[in-house]
Scaffold this active site. Sequence first.
Site, PDB file in Angstrom:
ATOM      1  N   LYS A 151      -3.497  26.524 -11.669  1.00  0.00           N
ATOM      2  CA  LYS A 151      -4.647  26.811 -10.822  1.00  0.00           C
ATOM      3  C   LYS A 151      -4.401  28.098 -10.037  1.00  0.00           C
ATOM      4  O   LYS A 151      -3.268  28.406  -9.675  1.00  0.00           O
ATOM      5  CB  LYS A 151      -4.915  25.658  -9.840  1.00  0.00           C
ATOM      6  CG  LYS A 151      -5.277  24.344 -10.512  1.00  0.00           C
ATOM      7  CD  LYS A 151      -6.580  24.445 -11.277  1.00  0.00           C
ATOM      8  CE  LYS A 151      -6.944  23.119 -11.924  1.00  0.00           C
ATOM      9  NZ  LYS A 151      -8.183  23.228 -12.745  1.00  0.00           N
TER      10      LYS A 151
ATOM     11  N   ASP B 149      -1.087  21.784 -15.155  1.00  0.00           N
ATOM     12  CA  ASP B 149      -2.384  22.407 -14.913  1.00  0.00           C
ATOM     13  C   ASP B 149      -2.160  23.611 -14.001  1.00  0.00           C
ATOM     14  O   ASP B 149      -1.693  23.465 -12.875  1.00  0.00           O
ATOM     15  CB  ASP B 149      -3.341  21.398 -14.270  1.00  0.00           C
ATOM     16  CG  ASP B 149      -4.791  21.803 -14.420  1.00  0.00           C
ATOM     17  OD1 ASP B 149      -5.102  22.550 -15.366  1.00  0.00           O
ATOM     18  OD2 ASP B 149      -5.617  21.384 -13.596  1.00  0.00           O
TER      19      ASP B 149
ATOM     20  N   ASP C 240      -4.018  22.651 -20.351  1.00  0.00           N
ATOM     21  CA  ASP C 240      -3.384  23.967 -20.192  1.00  0.00           C
ATOM     22  C   ASP C 240      -2.026  24.012 -20.870  1.00  0.00           C
ATOM     23  O   ASP C 240      -1.736  24.931 -21.646  1.00  0.00           O
ATOM     24  CB  ASP C 240      -3.209  24.297 -18.708  1.00  0.00           C
ATOM     25  CG  ASP C 240      -4.524  24.628 -18.033  1.00  0.00           C
ATOM     26  OD1 ASP C 240      -5.528  24.817 -18.742  1.00  0.00           O
ATOM     27  OD2 ASP C 240      -4.548  24.681 -16.778  1.00  0.00           O
TER      28      ASP C 240
END
Length: 340
Positions: free
Chosen positions: A261, A259, A246
């Site tokens: 989420k 990352d 990412d």
Amino acid sequence: FVRMKFLQLLFRKPRKLETLFQVPFCQKQFPHMCLATSACLYSKKKKVNAYEQVDQEKYKNLVYSVTSYKTSAQTPETILEEDNLLYGPPDKHRPPVKAEAKTPKNWVPLMNSNKRVPFPSSDSELPMRIALQKLKMPSVTRILQQTLSPQQAFYLERWKQKMILELGTDGFAEYTKNLFLQGELFHKALESIFLSEEMATKEQREDVTVSGYLSSVEHVLKDISEVKALESAVQHETLQYLGLVDCVAKYRGQLCVIDWKTSEKPKPSLKNTFDNPLQVAAYIGAINHDANYDFQVSCGLVVVAYKDGSPAHPHFMDPAQCLQYWNKWLLRLEEYLDKN
């Protein structure tokens, strides 16, 4: 003794005794009560003591053991003896043996000694964006999905069946599709923010799909700087797996694999993110052993954003934690290779 002295004093002076017990004279006589030294005894039914009905002989040892020790003088041995009398001897069984921690058979270091840490670069450079190529290598996501523990697989399947029961098969498919769409739009909005180094556009802020997520991570974005990679492919040349990162940037001065989420439920601790730390560790190892990246990463960050705009939870992973999850990732990778 004091009472006797007081009575002797009174009897020596009779006049004072009369004065003490004399009833004062009033113009109007009122009925009054006199204090008498005698008491009437009324016959009452004797209460039955429940303790008298207890088998004294049967519990003689128990009573003796409890009353023969003072609380301050109790020791573990005396307490154990009392417990034995009250509840009987304890069941003899061995405590459960903890499973030994497994170590990867093919251990590869997380860091690459042939690279500099980190590679110096100016802030004017654009983030790296390497396209993901279709190679005969498994992805990090695929490996983690196919090596779920029985417990994880059970809860995932139970959640799936519950959602299908509530929404129906078509409704659950639509729900899953919308989740992926929200995540994709959220990632694109973050890309535009990092590339333009500005806040989200007016259209993105007004988009109901991502506006809550952007508000959620607003306080985290203030701590991110020097973005080095965005939606960029990584490949571990030794272990032969790949993935799509990412973001790689500095979080509070530490270079991290980040990352992003999305979640509908709060995840205040790193353990609530399930396999996400393993995914981050796998990406860190891939970057460090990928020739396309001339820098290394030793830290990770899992950011959980919420649709309702609640402040996101950033879970920072220091080098020691990254190494711990790296070893777990190597075990999952070995399990996948054994199955395939």
